[in-house]
Design a protein around this motif. Structure first.
Motif, PDB file in Angstrom:
ATOM      1  N   PHE A 297     134.467  -4.133 119.179  1.00 18.72           N
ATOM      2  CA  PHE A 297     136.692  -2.940 118.279  1.00 18.72           C
ATOM      3  C   PHE A 297     136.353  -1.966 119.483  1.00 18.72           C
ATOM      4  N   THR A 298     135.719  -1.028 118.862  1.00 19.25           N
ATOM      5  CA  THR A 298     135.998   0.273 119.384  1.00 19.25           C
ATOM      6  C   THR A 298     136.020   0.422 120.951  1.00 19.25           C
ATOM      7  N   SER A 299     135.066  -0.267 121.575  1.00 19.19           N
ATOM      8  CA  SER A 299     135.307   0.115 123.227  1.00 19.19           C
ATOM      9  C   SER A 299     136.282  -0.788 123.423  1.00 19.19           C
TER      10      SER A 299
ATOM     11  N   ASP B 259     132.165   5.398 126.478  1.00 18.67           N
ATOM     12  CA  ASP B 259     132.667   5.958 127.406  1.00 18.67           C
ATOM     13  C   ASP B 259     133.680   6.277 127.667  1.00 18.67           C
ATOM     14  N   GLY B 260     134.327   7.200 126.681  1.00 20.92           N
ATOM     15  CA  GLY B 260     135.192   7.708 126.825  1.00 20.92           C
ATOM     16  C   GLY B 260     136.797   7.235 127.863  1.00 20.92           C
ATOM     17  N   LYS B 261     137.269   5.870 127.717  1.00 23.69           N
ATOM     18  CA  LYS B 261     138.237   5.459 129.129  1.00 23.69           C
ATOM     19  C   LYS B 261     138.496   4.700 127.569  1.00 23.69           C
TER      20      LYS B 261
ATOM     21  N   SER C  64     140.189   1.766 126.586  1.00 25.43           N
ATOM     22  CA  SER C  64     140.945   0.480 127.128  1.00 25.43           C
ATOM     23  C   SER C  64     142.149  -0.088 127.051  1.00 25.43           C
ATOM     24  N   TRP C  65     142.799  -1.136 127.536  1.00 26.39           N
ATOM     25  CA  TRP C  65     143.780  -0.856 128.553  1.00 26.39           C
ATOM     26  C   TRP C  65     144.620  -1.530 127.123  1.00 26.39           C
ATOM     27  N   VAL C  66     144.175  -2.353 126.540  1.00 25.59           N
ATOM     28  CA  VAL C  66     144.556  -2.437 124.401  1.00 25.59           C
ATOM     29  C   VAL C  66     145.245  -1.283 124.063  1.00 25.59           C
ATOM     30  N   ALA C  67     143.968  -0.438 123.921  1.00 21.09           N
ATOM     31  CA  ALA C  67     144.604   0.885 123.449  1.00 21.09           C
ATOM     32  C   ALA C  67     145.186   1.396 124.178  1.00 21.09           C
ATOM     33  N   ALA C  68     145.453   1.706 125.661  1.00 21.57           N
ATOM     34  CA  ALA C  68     146.289   2.791 126.524  1.00 21.57           C
ATOM     35  C   ALA C  68     147.816   1.755 126.113  1.00 21.57           C
TER      36      ALA C  68
ATOM     37  N   LYS D  99     144.706   2.436 117.175  1.00 14.71           N
ATOM     38  CA  LYS D  99     144.207   3.949 116.285  1.00 14.71           C
ATOM     39  C   LYS D  99     143.187   2.131 114.855  1.00 14.71           C
ATOM     40  N   LEU D 100     143.626   1.281 114.762  1.00 17.94           N
ATOM     41  CA  LEU D 100     143.286   0.867 113.446  1.00 17.94           C
ATOM     42  C   LEU D 100     141.941   0.545 113.768  1.00 17.94           C
ATOM     43  N   PHE D 101     141.532   0.733 114.946  1.00 19.83           N
ATOM     44  CA  PHE D 101     140.390   0.303 115.137  1.00 19.83           C
ATOM     45  C   PHE D 101     139.066   1.156 116.019  1.00 19.83           C
TER      46      PHE D 101
END
Length: 338
Positions: free
Chosen positions: A155-157, A165-167, A169-173, A180-182
């Motif tokens: 979920f976090t990745s 890793d500090g990058k 993901s496409w969904v988070a971006a 924010k949910l995950f």
């Protein structure tokens, strides 16, 4: 002119009639007393919690409902975090439990062979009777570590806005709210999502048992007619079984929701019990029941009153849920009567 034996018989019949009428009145009063006893207990519980929380309501007013602060050191309390945790964990539990329960009930009533139905149904009823503390211990010692090691990193990745890793993901971006949910920095498995999953495991036996029982009340003639017209099992379930039993199905779902809203021990074990408002489902949180269970034994003064106010709010939330269920069932009955 009536003979003496006939007059005696008429007198006995009249006495029996008066005695039966008196017994019917007594029986009616007894039944009414039982019904009023339930109503009195309900009003008494609501009134006792409201009276116990009057100090908190009088001190904080409506701000008590909207504040996320919970600081016993400074005697500042707010109900937003426990109410939020209660509602979110219950909604997560329903989102998981309802489709799984529907699948279980449909399998047992329509698909499973006869030799398998009874053992599986007995196992489901056994799961419904397991004490909630057992689910809580299983969630704390088995599921939470598994969740933290195998599920939470995914979920976090891939969904969160705080990857290791500090990058991003496409969904988070591209979908910040999902990020924010995950997204979380909390390393352990206890949290809102974990509590919701454990609650889902707890309410699945209740909902699936109700669904299975009502699915079995559908007349065999209706289902056989649909199969004879070439319908598949899914079409029979969706177009015949579910419309025929939807009122009872909705009642079973809200029965499970009521169990999830008031659950204490299992949620206390796996929720994390952090009275901080966070949008992330992976962060620890608190529910009304867990907050009361954790703090009531040591509470005094305004803190105790605030906990009683939380109990009253739980009563109100549960009442609203049951009221919504009642209105939905009434609307469905009205539509069916047209």
């Amino acid at each position: 002119m009536s003979s003496p034996p006939a007059a005696v018989a008429d007198s006995l019949a009249e006495q029996r009639s008066r005695r039966d009428a008196r017994d019917d009145r007594l029986f009616g009063w007894l039944l009414k007393g039982c019904a009023l006893l339930v109503l009195a207990a309900l009003l008494g519980a609501a009134g006792a919690t409201l009276w116990g929380g009057r100090h908190a309501f009088g001190t904080f007013g409506w701000h008590f409902l909207t504040s996320s602060a919970w600081d016993p050191g400074n005697d500042v309390y707010g109900a937003l975090v426990p109410v939020y945790g209660t509602v979110v964990t219950s909604v997560i539990a329903l989102l998981i439990a309802v489709p799984v329960s529907f699948g279980i009930a449909l399998y047992l009533s329509e698909v499973a062979p006869a030799w398998l139905r009874t053992p599986v149904a007995s196992a489901i009823e056994l799961l419904a009777g397991i004490p909630s503390i057992i689910y809580g211990m299983w969630g704390l010692f088995i599921f939470a570590p598994f969740f933290a090691e195998h599920i939470k990193p995914f979920f976090t990745s891939y969904l969160g806005d705080k990857p290791d890793d500090g990058k991003l993901s496409w969904v988070a971006a591209h979908v910040p709210f999902v990020g924010k949910l995950f997204g979380t920095d909390y390393p352990f498995g206890a949290g809102v999502l974990t509590a919701g999953i454990v609650l889902a495991v707890m309410v699945i036996p209740f909902i699936s048992s109700v669904m299975r029982e009502v699915f079995q009340t559908v007349p065999t003639r209706l289902k056989e007619s649909a199969y004879a017209l070439g319908s598949s099992t899914w079409e029979v379930a969706w177009d015949i079984v579910l419309p025929y039993t939807r009122s009872a199905v909705i009642g079973g779902i809200f029965l499970g929701l009521g169990r999830a809203l008031g659950e204490t021990m299992a949620v206390t074990f796996v929720l994390g019990n952090a009275l901080e408002l966070s949008p992330s489902l992976l962060d620890p949180g608190a529910s009304i029941a867990s907050t009361i269970a954790n703090q009531f034994s040591e509470a005094a003064g305004l803190q105790k009153s605030s906990l009683m106010a939380l109990a009253f709010l739980l009563f109100v939330v549960t009442f609203i849920v049951l009221l919504v269920a009642r209105l939905m069932l009434r609307r469905l009955a009205h539509k069916e009567g047209r």
